[in-house]
Design an enzyme around this catalytic site. Sequence first.
Site, PDB file in Angstrom:
ATOM      1  N   ARG A  99      47.206  43.582  38.019  1.00  0.00           N
ATOM      2  CA  ARG A  99      47.860  42.399  37.455  1.00  0.00           C
ATOM      3  C   ARG A  99      48.642  42.702  36.179  1.00  0.00           C
ATOM      4  O   ARG A  99      49.506  41.936  35.783  1.00  0.00           O
ATOM      5  CB  ARG A  99      46.822  41.319  37.172  1.00  0.00           C
ATOM      6  CG  ARG A  99      46.442  40.520  38.421  1.00  0.00           C
ATOM      7  CD  ARG A  99      45.584  39.332  38.047  1.00  0.00           C
ATOM      8  NE  ARG A  99      44.221  39.720  37.739  1.00  0.00           N
ATOM      9  CZ  ARG A  99      43.340  38.941  37.119  1.00  0.00           C
ATOM     10  NH1 ARG A  99      43.699  37.734  36.718  1.00  0.00           N
ATOM     11  NH2 ARG A  99      42.110  39.351  36.889  1.00  0.00           N
ATOM     12  N   GLU A 102      27.754  33.380  40.992  1.00  0.00           N
ATOM     13  CA  GLU A 102      29.207  33.364  40.963  1.00  0.00           C
ATOM     14  C   GLU A 102      29.708  31.946  41.236  1.00  0.00           C
ATOM     15  O   GLU A 102      29.073  31.162  41.951  1.00  0.00           O
ATOM     16  CB  GLU A 102      29.768  34.334  41.995  1.00  0.00           C
ATOM     17  CG  GLU A 102      29.444  35.799  41.714  1.00  0.00           C
ATOM     18  CD  GLU A 102      29.906  36.248  40.350  1.00  0.00           C
ATOM     19  OE1 GLU A 102      31.033  35.879  39.944  1.00  0.00           O
ATOM     20  OE2 GLU A 102      29.139  36.958  39.668  1.00  0.00           O
ATOM     21  N   ASN A 140      28.682  34.267  32.272  1.00  0.00           N
ATOM     22  CA  ASN A 140      28.316  35.673  32.138  1.00  0.00           C
ATOM     23  C   ASN A 140      29.489  36.450  31.561  1.00  0.00           C
ATOM     24  O   ASN A 140      30.613  36.403  32.077  1.00  0.00           O
ATOM     25  CB  ASN A 140      27.922  36.225  33.515  1.00  0.00           C
ATOM     26  CG  ASN A 140      27.639  37.709  33.479  1.00  0.00           C
ATOM     27  OD1 ASN A 140      27.176  38.243  32.474  1.00  0.00           O
ATOM     28  ND2 ASN A 140      27.913  38.385  34.594  1.00  0.00           N
ATOM     29  N   ASN A 185      43.480  41.472  31.654  1.00  0.00           N
ATOM     30  CA  ASN A 185      43.886  41.743  33.024  1.00  0.00           C
ATOM     31  C   ASN A 185      45.380  41.546  33.260  1.00  0.00           C
ATOM     32  O   ASN A 185      45.867  41.788  34.360  1.00  0.00           O
ATOM     33  CB  ASN A 185      43.112  40.839  33.990  1.00  0.00           C
ATOM     34  CG  ASN A 185      41.643  41.179  34.021  1.00  0.00           C
ATOM     35  OD1 ASN A 185      41.265  42.295  34.355  1.00  0.00           O
ATOM     36  ND2 ASN A 185      40.802  40.229  33.650  1.00  0.00           N
TER      37      ASN A 185
END
Length: 456
Positions: A15, A154, A169, A226
């Site tokens: 990315r 998740e 997290n 990112n």
Amino acid sequence: MYKCALILAAGQGTRIKSNLPKVLHKVCGKEMVNHVIDTMRKAEIDDINVIIGKGAELVKEKTASRNISYSLQEEQLGTGHAVKCAVDFLKGKKGVVGVFAGDAPLIKPETIQKLFETHYKNNNEATLLSSIVQDPTGYGRVVRDGEEVLKIVEHKDCTEEELKINEMNAAIYCFDIESLLNSLEKLSNDNKQGEYYLTDVIGILKNEGKRVGALSIDYEETIGVNSRVQLSEAENILRKRINNRHMENGVKLIDPNSTYIGDDVEIGRDTVIYPGNVIEGNTKIGENVVLYPNSRISNSTISNNVEIQSSVIIDSKIGEGTTVGPFAYIRPESVIGNNARIGDFVEIKKSNIGDNTKVSHLTYIGDANVGENCNFGCGTVVVNYDGKKKHTTTIGNNSFIGCNTNLVSPVTVEDNTYIAAGSTIVNDVKKGELAIARSKQRNIEGWVDKKGLTNK
């Protein structure tokens, strides 16, 4: 107790759209992975292993000075797989290992120390960092029972109740080494992505009745990079943090938003820095220095009471009370003495300039040793290159170099000498001599009319 660290640095980072490995992109003048390594050192973690993959040789080259070891992750099959690639580093060790991301450069040393302290204090087998955020969309949720972590879920797997949890997290962990090694053997890639996830280690430990804790910290410290946008955001955060640190230590920044200071730079109190300055690398700036707008200083030492205007100084040293610029260029391996003057459009390259010497304007000095109390006239050039080799010029104390002089190296000009303006010096000049090296002037009467060059 023994402690060590793993830094995950194997990904390319699609990315971020770059041929350069993601962890080598710089934030405030330093590669992200080197920020993380240096932060580990400040947190007193000496044994560091970096897990490399994409661009491995380049990552090793850029981190070679950090005294670390490496593990290779040839295929990127998840965070759990990355840690599995470091099993040889961990085998035989007893103690605690921290797992950090090479693309998360904002973590603070004191936070790392607190993570380990929390791990020891609560007798945890694993301790993770978390953050409370208003919108945790996309992040794994930390499900707790008081101080103890029950599991990490998740986002896509959360129940309606778990979606209401706003503790995310941070993907930074501390493990008992032996417990981590045992859990890595049980990791599975039975999921849609076919990858091994480090978060699954938490579930394995809980199923075995082991204690897992969490330390909640400021979200800003957990930010990973990112994309180019996130890289810019990290730059802004760290730059503000660095600039605030210097102001708290007594440095005056006229406009912190347009002042760019590297993380390793040291600056003395009562120094004043105007906008547009870029200060990089291991630069050390003394007290009562004034940096007027738009200079770049890299890996250099600037002594007390120096003034610099719109100049570039690289890998060099500037003595006390000296003024530089505007528009001077001090190239690597130059040493400028005390109370010297390096003026406008002056270039110094790999030279020593003595105390109280003035090089005021439009002059080039390269590969030279210049004494004290010298004065260089405008347009002087040290001619240090013969087309194949560089040669050295030596100029003694109290010498006066007239305007438009060429000093053709190698040549020695001794103490207390004068060079007449317009001279090209190819031979040594002895102490107390005046050197004149130019043709005698001739005025040819009527030449302009004879050539028909009169303007009418």
